[in-house]
Design a protein around this motif. Structure first.
Motif, PDB file in Angstrom:
ATOM      1  N   ALA A 272      48.084  27.123  46.994  1.00 30.23           N
ATOM      2  CA  ALA A 272      47.828  25.809  46.391  1.00 30.23           C
ATOM      3  C   ALA A 272      48.636  25.695  45.101  1.00 30.23           C
ATOM      4  CB  ALA A 272      46.341  25.655  46.101  1.00 30.23           C
ATOM      5  N   PHE A 273      49.346  24.583  44.934  1.00 31.50           N
ATOM      6  CA  PHE A 273      50.236  24.409  43.789  1.00 31.50           C
ATOM      7  C   PHE A 273      49.699  23.349  42.826  1.00 31.50           C
ATOM      8  CE2 PHE A 273      52.965  26.436  46.826  1.00 31.50           C
ATOM      9  CZ  PHE A 273      53.860  27.187  46.061  1.00 31.50           C
ATOM     10  N   ASN A 274      49.848  23.602  41.532  1.00 33.82           N
ATOM     11  CA  ASN A 274      49.480  22.600  40.527  1.00 33.82           C
ATOM     12  C   ASN A 274      50.679  21.705  40.239  1.00 33.82           C
ATOM     13  OD1 ASN A 274      51.164  24.084  38.836  1.00 33.82           O
ATOM     14  ND2 ASN A 274      49.475  25.036  37.695  1.00 33.82           N
ATOM     15  N   SER A 275      50.538  20.821  39.248  1.00 34.21           N
ATOM     16  CA  SER A 275      51.604  19.851  38.956  1.00 34.21           C
ATOM     17  C   SER A 275      52.865  20.519  38.419  1.00 34.21           C
ATOM     18  CB  SER A 275      51.096  18.819  37.949  1.00 34.21           C
ATOM     19  OG  SER A 275      50.691  19.459  36.749  1.00 34.21           O
ATOM     20  N   ARG A 276      52.749  21.765  37.931  1.00 36.62           N
ATOM     21  CA  ARG A 276      53.923  22.506  37.432  1.00 36.62           C
ATOM     22  C   ARG A 276      54.553  23.347  38.538  1.00 36.62           C
ATOM     23  NH1 ARG A 276      49.908  22.741  33.823  1.00 36.62           N
ATOM     24  NH2 ARG A 276      49.232  24.819  34.503  1.00 36.62           N
ATOM     25  N   GLU A 277      54.067  23.118  39.779  1.00 37.40           N
ATOM     26  CA  GLU A 277      54.557  23.835  40.956  1.00 37.40           C
ATOM     27  C   GLU A 277      54.315  25.333  40.856  1.00 37.40           C
ATOM     28  OE1 GLU A 277      58.537  22.786  41.952  1.00 37.40           O
ATOM     29  OE2 GLU A 277      58.070  20.674  42.259  1.00 37.40           O
ATOM     30  N   GLU A 278      53.203  25.689  40.220  1.00 36.06           N
ATOM     31  CA  GLU A 278      52.776  27.083  40.153  1.00 36.06           C
ATOM     32  C   GLU A 278      51.715  27.329  41.224  1.00 36.06           C
ATOM     33  OE1 GLU A 278      53.068  27.514  35.264  1.00 36.06           O
ATOM     34  OE2 GLU A 278      51.195  26.888  36.254  1.00 36.06           O
ATOM     35  N   PRO A 279      51.811  28.412  41.997  1.00 30.73           N
ATOM     36  CA  PRO A 279      50.804  28.701  43.012  1.00 30.73           C
ATOM     37  C   PRO A 279      49.568  29.353  42.402  1.00 30.73           C
ATOM     38  CG  PRO A 279      52.493  30.383  43.068  1.00 30.73           C
ATOM     39  CD  PRO A 279      52.929  29.380  42.036  1.00 30.73           C
ATOM     40  N   PHE A 280      48.418  29.128  43.030  1.00 34.37           N
ATOM     41  CA  PHE A 280      47.173  29.748  42.575  1.00 34.37           C
ATOM     42  C   PHE A 280      47.256  31.269  42.658  1.00 34.37           C
ATOM     43  CE2 PHE A 280      42.599  30.892  43.183  1.00 34.37           C
ATOM     44  CZ  PHE A 280      42.120  30.385  41.981  1.00 34.37           C
ATOM     45  N   GLU A 281      47.832  31.783  43.715  1.00 34.42           N
ATOM     46  CA  GLU A 281      48.174  33.190  43.913  1.00 34.42           C
ATOM     47  C   GLU A 281      46.972  34.116  44.080  1.00 34.42           C
ATOM     48  OE1 GLU A 281      50.908  34.249  40.772  1.00 34.42           O
ATOM     49  OE2 GLU A 281      52.624  33.706  42.041  1.00 34.42           O
ATOM     50  N   ARG A 282      47.261  35.228  44.703  1.00 33.69           N
ATOM     51  CA  ARG A 282      46.265  36.246  45.019  1.00 33.69           C
ATOM     52  C   ARG A 282      45.663  36.890  43.763  1.00 33.69           C
ATOM     53  NH1 ARG A 282      45.536  39.284  49.542  1.00 33.69           N
ATOM     54  NH2 ARG A 282      44.456  41.255  49.221  1.00 33.69           N
ATOM     55  N   GLU A 283      46.501  37.149  42.790  1.00 33.60           N
ATOM     56  CA  GLU A 283      46.028  37.829  41.583  1.00 33.60           C
ATOM     57  C   GLU A 283      45.002  36.978  40.836  1.00 33.60           C
ATOM     58  OE1 GLU A 283      45.269  40.529  38.714  1.00 33.60           O
ATOM     59  OE2 GLU A 283      46.344  40.838  40.605  1.00 33.60           O
ATOM     60  N   ARG A 284      45.225  35.669  40.763  1.00 33.68           N
ATOM     61  CA  ARG A 284      44.265  34.793  40.090  1.00 33.68           C
ATOM     62  C   ARG A 284      42.940  34.768  40.858  1.00 33.68           C
ATOM     63  NH1 ARG A 284      47.499  31.235  39.235  1.00 33.68           N
ATOM     64  NH2 ARG A 284      47.802  31.253  36.990  1.00 33.68           N
ATOM     65  N   LEU A 285      43.016  34.723  42.180  1.00 32.96           N
ATOM     66  CA  LEU A 285      41.807  34.775  43.010  1.00 32.96           C
ATOM     67  C   LEU A 285      41.056  36.083  42.780  1.00 32.96           C
ATOM     68  CD1 LEU A 285      39.983  33.749  45.301  1.00 32.96           C
ATOM     69  CD2 LEU A 285      41.645  34.645  46.934  1.00 32.96           C
ATOM     70  N   CYS A 286      41.787  37.173  42.722  1.00 42.30           N
ATOM     71  CA  CYS A 286      41.194  38.486  42.504  1.00 42.30           C
ATOM     72  C   CYS A 286      40.464  38.551  41.162  1.00 42.30           C
ATOM     73  CB  CYS A 286      42.284  39.553  42.575  1.00 42.30           C
ATOM     74  SG  CYS A 286      41.681  41.241  42.518  1.00 42.30           S
ATOM     75  N   GLN A 287      41.054  37.990  40.129  1.00 44.63           N
ATOM     76  CA  GLN A 287      40.436  38.017  38.796  1.00 44.63           C
ATOM     77  C   GLN A 287      39.142  37.199  38.761  1.00 44.63           C
ATOM     78  OE1 GLN A 287      41.266  39.970  36.249  1.00 44.63           O
ATOM     79  NE2 GLN A 287      42.842  40.802  37.624  1.00 44.63           N
ATOM     80  N   VAL A 288      39.118  36.071  39.463  1.00 41.00           N
ATOM     81  CA  VAL A 288      37.892  35.270  39.528  1.00 41.00           C
ATOM     82  C   VAL A 288      36.776  36.070  40.192  1.00 41.00           C
ATOM     83  CG1 VAL A 288      36.823  33.175  40.454  1.00 41.00           C
ATOM     84  CG2 VAL A 288      39.171  33.093  39.596  1.00 41.00           C
ATOM     85  N   VAL A 289      37.104  36.761  41.290  1.00 40.68           N
ATOM     86  CA  VAL A 289      36.100  37.551  42.003  1.00 40.68           C
ATOM     87  C   VAL A 289      35.584  38.675  41.114  1.00 40.68           C
ATOM     88  CG1 VAL A 289      35.653  38.999  44.022  1.00 40.68           C
ATOM     89  CG2 VAL A 289      37.129  36.999  44.238  1.00 40.68           C
ATOM     90  N   LYS A 290      36.464  39.327  40.391  1.00 42.16           N
ATOM     91  CA  LYS A 290      36.044  40.418  39.492  1.00 42.16           C
ATOM     92  C   LYS A 290      35.061  39.914  38.436  1.00 42.16           C
ATOM     93  CE  LYS A 290      39.718  43.892  39.582  1.00 42.16           C
ATOM     94  NZ  LYS A 290      40.659  44.651  38.740  1.00 42.16           N
ATOM     95  N   LYS A 291      35.347  38.752  37.862  1.00 41.14           N
ATOM     96  CA  LYS A 291      34.476  38.200  36.820  1.00 41.14           C
ATOM     97  C   LYS A 291      33.110  37.803  37.366  1.00 41.14           C
ATOM     98  CE  LYS A 291      38.195  36.425  33.862  1.00 41.14           C
ATOM     99  NZ  LYS A 291      38.850  35.195  33.322  1.00 41.14           N
ATOM    100  N   ALA A 292      33.077  37.401  38.640  1.00 42.35           N
ATOM    101  CA  ALA A 292      31.827  36.903  39.232  1.00 42.35           C
ATOM    102  C   ALA A 292      31.136  37.937  40.117  1.00 42.35           C
ATOM    103  CB  ALA A 292      32.123  35.642  40.054  1.00 42.35           C
ATOM    104  N   GLN A 293      31.574  39.168  40.073  1.00 49.14           N
ATOM    105  CA  GLN A 293      31.108  40.162  41.038  1.00 49.14           C
ATOM    106  C   GLN A 293      29.597  40.349  41.066  1.00 49.14           C
ATOM    107  OE1 GLN A 293      32.248  44.227  40.358  1.00 49.14           O
ATOM    108  NE2 GLN A 293      32.043  44.797  42.496  1.00 49.14           N
ATOM    109  N   ASP A 294      28.937  40.248  39.933  1.00 45.97           N
ATOM    110  CA  ASP A 294      27.485  40.464  39.876  1.00 45.97           C
ATOM    111  C   ASP A 294      26.688  39.297  40.467  1.00 45.97           C
ATOM    112  OD1 ASP A 294      27.867  42.924  38.694  1.00 45.97           O
ATOM    113  OD2 ASP A 294      27.720  42.142  36.646  1.00 45.97           O
ATOM    114  N   ALA A 295      27.354  38.187  40.748  1.00 51.20           N
ATOM    115  CA  ALA A 295      26.669  37.001  41.266  1.00 51.20           C
ATOM    116  C   ALA A 295      26.473  37.106  42.780  1.00 51.20           C
ATOM    117  CB  ALA A 295      27.473  35.749  40.922  1.00 51.20           C
TER     118      ALA A 295
END
Length: 331
Positions: A272-295
């Motif tokens: 998924a790309f934002n307006s700056r044509e940057e992809p959401f990417e796997r690493e960003r997804l991984c970091q979100v999961v790490k932060k929410a792991q206890d949930a």
């Protein structure tokens, strides 16, 4: 897509909704006339199953009408690009789970149209803690051809499950390598005809033995965050479905522990790309999961969706995506 084809799609779903409503009414009325408590309770349960199907169809029909009929910039046009906004209310999928596995999942923009297909299967329903199979495939492209291949995959999985229950299994649902090999053979002719390939993942989670056994056909590797909040690599994968007919796939087994979080997804989310044509990417997804792991699993899904919405900042998604989160809990 022309208006006639759009109306045809809507009519199919509307008629299906009518049939589900008729079935619900039949079972409900029959329960009122049932002579025995046992038959009455059985008919009520059958009515409630039809109610679930009816509710699901109502929700899908609303989403598909919005995406197919609305003439807006977010119009979901199968003949060109998928373009849709993430809904505020997250439409969680209804899936089978098993004790010890906290599971939550979504598929956007709709269940029926597009190339993503997610399914879970309890492999031994009579067992107290049955292993749980999870299957995700992603057909390349957005057109109705992708929907057709997905329909074939659904048909093949449905037939496998039906024959498995009858003890006449065409392939062993507890052996991922057999399932992926079987699906490749069933889909390859249509894939060659449409010039499309399919990535697929089939895994079996055994909460009793605390193992994940899986086979991947070119699918995006799942994210596994262990109880120590460490990323674990699940990079084993093989050829996409629909390329080589006589290929035999292999399986991999890994241990799981209480607190581990497994995230399975199609590439529509990481690409998924934002307006700056940057992809959401796997690493960003991984970091979100790490932060929410206890949930909980559902909360982790919410956090991922919120992070994706913030990242896009109003930009529409241009590919459908599926996301499933499984968290290992105490039994």
């Amino acid at each position: 897509m022309d208006q006639i084809k759009k109306k045809s799609i809507i009519n199919v779903l509307t008629n299906a909704l009518k049939r589900e409503t008729e079935a619900f009414n039949y079972y409900y009325k029959a329960s009122k006339k049932a002579p025995y408590p046992e038959t009455k309770s059985l008919l009520i349960q059958l009515a409630e199953e039809e109610r679930k199907h009816r509710t699901f169809l109502i929700e899908e029909l609303q989403r598909i009408k919005k995406n197919l009929i609305q003439e807006t910039n977010d119009n979901f046009n199968l003949d060109r690009d998928v373009r849709f906004s993430i809904p505020t209310d997250i439409p969680f999928k209804r899936l089978n789970s098993s004790p010890g596995i906290d599971l939550a999942a979504i598929s956007l923009p709709t269940e029926f149209i597009g190339g993503d297909y997610l399914e879970t299967i309890k492999l031994k329903p009579g067992v107290e803690i049955p292993p749980l199979a999870i299957f995700l495939c992603d057909v390349m492209g957005h057109s109705l051809e992708a929907t057709q291949i997905k329909a074939l995959a659904k048909k093949a999985i449905g037939l496998l499950r039906e024959t498995w229950i009858k003890g006449q299994g065409l392939a062993d649902l507890s052996r991922p390598e057999q399932i992926i090999t079987y699906l490749n053979q069933k889909l390859i002719d249509e894939c060659h005809s449409c010039h499309r390939f399919v990535s697929a993942f089939y895994g079996v989670i055994d909460a009793n033995r605390k193992t994940l056994t899986y086979t991947s056909a070119g699918h995006e590797p799942p994210i596994l965050i262990n109880a120590n909040n460490e990323y674990c690599h699940l990079n084993h994968t093989e050829l996409l479905l629909g390329i080589e007919k006589d290929l035999s796939y292999a399986k991999v087994s890994i241990p799981l522990n209480i607190g581990d979080v497994l995230v399975l997804f199609s590439d529509g989310i990481t690409e998924a790309f934002n307006s700056r044509e940057e992809p959401f990417e796997r690493e960003r997804l991984c970091q979100v999961v790490k932060k929410a792991q206890d949930a909980s699993a559902s909360e982790i899904v919410r956090q991922i969706v919120h992070a994706l919405r913030d990242f896009l900042d109003g930009e529409p998604l241009t590919d459908e995506f599926t996301l499933a989160v499984m968290k290992m809990n105490e039994i």
